[in-house]
Design a protein around this motif. Structure first.
Motif, mmCIF file in Angstrom:
data_model
loop_
_atom_site.group_PDB
_atom_site.id
_atom_site.type_symbol
_atom_site.label_atom_id
_atom_site.label_comp_id
_atom_site.label_asym_id
_atom_site.label_seq_id
_atom_site.Cartn_x
_atom_site.Cartn_y
_atom_site.Cartn_z
ATOM 1 N N GLY A 56 0.801 -1.223 0.000
ATOM 2 C CA GLY A 56 0.000 0.000 0.000
ATOM 3 C C GLY A 56 0.832 1.270 0.000
ATOM 4 O O GLY A 56 0.370 2.310 -0.491
ATOM 5 N N THR A 57 2.029 1.192 0.546
ATOM 6 C CA THR A 57 2.900 2.368 0.550
ATOM 7 C C THR A 57 3.400 2.648 -0.870
ATOM 8 O O THR A 57 3.370 3.799 -1.330
ATOM 9 C CB THR A 57 4.090 2.140 1.518
ATOM 10 N N ASP A 58 3.822 1.591 -1.565
ATOM 11 C CA ASP A 58 4.204 1.749 -2.978
ATOM 12 C C ASP A 58 3.030 2.299 -3.781
ATOM 13 O O ASP A 58 3.208 3.146 -4.665
ATOM 14 C CB ASP A 58 4.568 0.391 -3.592
ATOM 15 N N PHE A 80 -3.502 13.030 11.444
ATOM 16 C CA PHE A 80 -3.854 11.863 12.256
ATOM 17 C C PHE A 80 -4.065 10.681 11.319
ATOM 18 O O PHE A 80 -5.169 10.422 10.848
ATOM 19 C CB PHE A 80 -5.133 12.178 13.041
ATOM 20 N N THR A 81 -2.966 9.988 10.990
ATOM 21 C CA THR A 81 -3.044 8.817 10.112
ATOM 22 C C THR A 81 -1.752 8.048 10.266
ATOM 23 O O THR A 81 -0.849 8.466 10.995
ATOM 24 C CB THR A 81 -3.265 9.214 8.640
ATOM 25 N N PHE A 82 -1.674 6.908 9.584
ATOM 26 C CA PHE A 82 -0.454 6.122 9.580
ATOM 27 C C PHE A 82 0.604 6.864 8.756
ATOM 28 O O PHE A 82 0.299 7.517 7.769
ATOM 29 C CB PHE A 82 -0.748 4.740 8.971
ATOM 30 N N ALA A 83 1.870 6.728 9.162
ATOM 31 C CA ALA A 83 2.946 7.536 8.577
ATOM 32 C C ALA A 83 3.188 7.297 7.092
ATOM 33 O O ALA A 83 3.751 8.154 6.413
ATOM 34 C CB ALA A 83 4.239 7.302 9.350
ATOM 35 N N ALA A 84 2.740 6.148 6.565
ATOM 36 C CA ALA A 84 3.012 5.855 5.151
ATOM 37 C C ALA A 84 2.534 6.993 4.257
ATOM 38 O O ALA A 84 3.162 7.320 3.247
ATOM 39 C CB ALA A 84 2.314 4.560 4.741
ATOM 40 N N THR A 85 1.422 7.595 4.641
ATOM 41 C CA THR A 85 0.813 8.617 3.794
ATOM 42 C C THR A 85 1.750 9.801 3.617
ATOM 43 O O THR A 85 1.987 10.261 2.494
ATOM 44 C CB THR A 85 -0.529 9.084 4.419
ATOM 45 N N VAL A 86 2.330 10.278 4.708
ATOM 46 C CA VAL A 86 3.210 11.448 4.628
ATOM 47 C C VAL A 86 4.607 11.046 4.156
ATOM 48 O O VAL A 86 5.299 11.813 3.484
ATOM 49 C CB VAL A 86 3.251 12.192 5.988
ATOM 50 N N GLU A 152 -7.087 9.126 -3.021
ATOM 51 C CA GLU A 152 -7.686 8.486 -1.833
ATOM 52 C C GLU A 152 -6.744 7.412 -1.287
ATOM 53 O O GLU A 152 -6.370 6.495 -2.021
ATOM 54 C CB GLU A 152 -8.994 7.786 -2.193
ATOM 55 N N ASP A 153 -6.395 7.527 -0.019
ATOM 56 C CA ASP A 153 -5.670 6.435 0.638
ATOM 57 C C ASP A 153 -6.734 5.513 1.217
ATOM 58 O O ASP A 153 -7.322 5.779 2.260
ATOM 59 C CB ASP A 153 -4.743 6.968 1.731
ATOM 60 N N ASN A 154 -6.985 4.423 0.470
ATOM 61 C CA ASN A 154 -8.085 3.521 0.812
ATOM 62 C C ASN A 154 -7.599 2.247 1.509
ATOM 63 O O ASN A 154 -8.280 1.223 1.489
ATOM 64 C CB ASN A 154 -8.855 3.181 -0.477
ATOM 65 N N SER A 186 -3.585 -7.846 7.901
ATOM 66 C CA SER A 186 -4.642 -7.444 8.835
ATOM 67 C C SER A 186 -5.631 -6.439 8.249
ATOM 68 O O SER A 186 -6.594 -6.056 8.909
ATOM 69 C CB SER A 186 -4.017 -6.850 10.099
ATOM 70 N N LYS A 187 -5.436 -6.031 7.003
ATOM 71 C CA LYS A 187 -6.400 -5.098 6.396
ATOM 72 C C LYS A 187 -7.704 -5.850 6.076
ATOM 73 O O LYS A 187 -7.729 -7.077 6.066
ATOM 74 C CB LYS A 187 -5.801 -4.482 5.119
ATOM 75 N N ASN A 188 -8.761 -5.125 5.772
ATOM 76 C CA ASN A 188 -10.066 -5.773 5.584
ATOM 77 C C ASN A 188 -10.032 -6.812 4.450
ATOM 78 O O ASN A 188 -10.732 -7.810 4.515
ATOM 79 C CB ASN A 188 -11.158 -4.739 5.304
ATOM 80 N N ASP A 194 2.781 -9.285 1.651
ATOM 81 C CA ASP A 194 2.522 -7.900 1.272
ATOM 82 C C ASP A 194 1.806 -7.830 -0.067
ATOM 83 O O ASP A 194 2.016 -8.689 -0.940
ATOM 84 C CB ASP A 194 3.848 -7.123 1.165
ATOM 85 N N GLY A 195 1.001 -6.782 -0.239
ATOM 86 C CA GLY A 195 0.346 -6.561 -1.516
ATOM 87 C C GLY A 195 -0.330 -5.205 -1.494
ATOM 88 O O GLY A 195 -0.562 -4.635 -0.420
ATOM 89 N N GLY A 196 -0.624 -4.684 -2.664
ATOM 90 C CA GLY A 196 -1.309 -3.402 -2.740
ATOM 91 C C GLY A 196 -1.837 -3.184 -4.143
ATOM 92 O O GLY A 196 -1.646 -4.027 -5.035
ATOM 93 N N TYR A 326 -4.021 3.797 18.014
ATOM 94 C CA TYR A 326 -3.747 4.305 16.669
ATOM 95 C C TYR A 326 -4.317 5.711 16.600
ATOM 96 O O TYR A 326 -5.527 5.852 16.630
ATOM 97 C CB TYR A 326 -4.399 3.450 15.585
ATOM 98 N N TYR A 327 -3.476 6.728 16.660
ATOM 99 C CA TYR A 327 -2.027 6.742 16.630
ATOM 100 C C TYR A 327 -1.550 7.577 17.802
ATOM 101 O O TYR A 327 -2.195 8.582 18.099
ATOM 102 C CB TYR A 327 -1.584 7.333 15.289
ATOM 103 N N PRO A 328 -0.461 7.199 18.427
ATOM 104 C CA PRO A 328 -0.080 7.861 19.685
ATOM 105 C C PRO A 328 0.638 9.200 19.507
ATOM 106 O O PRO A 328 0.719 9.970 20.458
ATOM 107 C CB PRO A 328 0.848 6.841 20.341
HETATM 108 C C1 LIG Z 1 -1.575 0.056 6.000
HETATM 109 C C2 LIG Z 1 -1.632 1.445 5.519
HETATM 110 C C3 LIG Z 1 -0.774 1.918 4.509
HETATM 111 C C4 LIG Z 1 0.390 1.129 3.989
HETATM 112 O O1 LIG Z 1 0.152 -0.118 3.491
HETATM 113 P P1 LIG Z 1 1.337 -1.182 3.414
HETATM 114 O O2 LIG Z 1 0.770 -2.262 2.547
HETATM 115 O O3 LIG Z 1 1.616 -1.637 4.798
HETATM 116 O O4 LIG Z 1 2.509 -0.526 2.777
HETATM 117 C C5 LIG Z 1 -0.966 3.202 4.031
HETATM 118 N N1 LIG Z 1 -1.907 4.008 4.540
HETATM 119 C C6 LIG Z 1 -2.728 3.608 5.536
HETATM 120 C C7 LIG Z 1 -3.756 4.558 6.049
HETATM 121 C C8 LIG Z 1 -2.605 2.336 6.068
HETATM 122 O O5 LIG Z 1 -3.418 1.942 7.060
#
Ligand SMILES: *Cc1c(COP(=O)(O)O)cnc(C)c1O
Length: 384
Positions: A56-58, A80-86, A152-154, A186-188, A194-196, A326-328
């Motif tokens: 998902g980061t890629d 307020f989100t997971f760091a991958a986005t930024v 959209e970060d889905n 663990s995603k829905n 890994d995959g995206g 999520y997230y401290p």
């Molecule tokens: C999990 C997640 C990602 C990153 O996905 P990866 O497959 O772990 O790289 C990006 N954005 C959000 C909001 C996430 O929850």
């Protein structure tokens, strides 16, 4: 927090036999399974193009590369989100502009987006956080007015339906110019590694992105743009094919668990249950009805308002109940993303939420006994 084993048991025969078929076929990369999954996901989402990739980061990074964003371009996203986005914004030498969120939905605040727009702004990245759709009516209209891309970060919202003010219903990931998702286990919709994937309705952008994921090649050994190597492998694709037909059922099971949690916590002082606002189906946003499919509960997140969140975490751990915060830390306070332009007064909600939020176990196999034990343990502690 999740029960991947229990879910696997339900689809074991199919998954095991399709994995052996992939191994016997030796089509490990870009095989027929990947193409079939791509097609099935396009149909499910009702989006023209799905481009599978490694994670998902890629997917986010490649979406931004595909849009041709350039160093110095400003990209607005949630604090307020997971760091991958930024992270990917910074990695591409674009300028991340973090803004505050809405306290009820935890999602990016459209008013904060408006205030952050400058002549350098090129894109907005809404995250459908914890599985609840961001306010896409407002975000798309701000983007249109200022000529901005919407990415959209889905990763947490796959399968959610967004209902526009005009009544139209669209799956998240098929609304903006481009979207990304993650198939982290663990995603829905998770695979076993890994995959995206990247989604878009734009034919030209899809073509550009298909080259970028494959070393910038549009013709073998002709590298027209700088690309990356980012692939979904066939074994992951075959697992995802087994799970995709169950995705709505999985999301319904999450919603049913969320409803039981919220019913148990109703009226308890110091606990704020998640509000579900996008469904337009009832007036009490604190209850979760059968048709609240604008929320797929990637996380079930409470706010604990008596300053005892950390003690509650400890208490749950002592009772053998997993939980998560999520997230401290707000992204604007992270060492890697600090910027002189930020002012603490711009982030009152995020700064509050990081001290209040706690996410309870959430997966497709939660039973009533577990939910009773978890809710009783939480309520006993908070009432103490
Ligand atoms: C999990 C997640 C990602 C990153 O996905 P990866 O497959 O772990 O790289 C990006 N954005 C959000 C909001 C996430 O929850």
């Amino acid at each position: 927090m999740v029960d991947l084993k229990g879910q696997y048991e339900q689809i074991k025969d199919q998954v095991d036999s399709s994995i052996s078929e992939v191994i016997n076929s030796t089509a490990f990369i870009n095989g027929p399974e990947v193409h079939a999954f791509q097609k099935e996901l396009e149909d499910y989402l009702d989006v023209k193009h799905v481009i599978p990739c490694a994670n998902g980061t890629d997917a986010l990074q490649i979406a931004m590369m595909g849009l041709g964003l350039e160093p110095g371009d400003e990209v607005i996203t949630a604090d307020f989100t997971f760091a991958a986005t930024v992270e990917v914004i910074a990695l591409l030498r674009l300028t991340p502009v973090l803004v505050d969120v809405d306290p009820d939905s935890f999602n990016i605040d459209p008013e904060a987006i408006k205030k952050a727009i400058t002549p350098k702004t090129k894109a907005i990245v809404p995250v459908h956080l914890f599985g609840q759709t961001a306010n896409m009516d407002q975000i798309m209209s701000i983007a249109k007015e200022h000529n901005l891309f919407v990415i959209e970060d889905n990763a947490q919202g796959i399968g959610a339906n967004y209902k526009f003010d005009n009544g139209k219903v669209t799956k998240t990931g098929a609304i903006g110019h481009v979207a990304s998702t993650s198939f982290f286990p663990s995603k829905n919709l998770g695979c076993y590694g890994d995959g995206g994937a990247i989604f878009t309705n734009d034919d030209d952008l899809a073509h550009t992105i298909r080259g970028i994921v494959n070393h910038g090649m549009y013709k073998r050994y002709h590298h027209d743009v700088v690309g990356v190597n980012s692939r979904l492998d066939s074994i992951q694709a075959t697992i995802l094919r087994a799970k995709l037909p169950n995705l709505d059922h999985y999301n319904n099971a999450r919603r049913a668990a969320a409803r039981k949690y919220s019913n148990a916590f109703a009226g308890i002082e110091h606990i704020i249950t998640p509000r579900v606002e996008g469904n337009h189906c009832n007036t009490d946003h604190n209850t979760i009805c059968d048709t609240c499919d604008c929320h797929v509960f990637h996380q079930y997140t409470l706010r604990i308002t008596n300053d005892k969140r950390d003690d509650l975490v400890q208490h749950l751990n002592d009772n053998g109940i997993p939980c998560g915060v999520y997230y401290p830390i707000p992204l604007h306070s992270q060492k890697a993303y600090q910027d002189d332009r930020y002012n603490e007064a711009d982030f009152p909600i995020t700064n509050q939420l990081i001290n209040e939020v706690i996410s309870l176990p959430m997966h497709t196999e939660l039973d009533d006994e577990q939910i009773d034990f978890i809710t009783k343990t939480v309520i006993d502690f908070v009432n103490k």
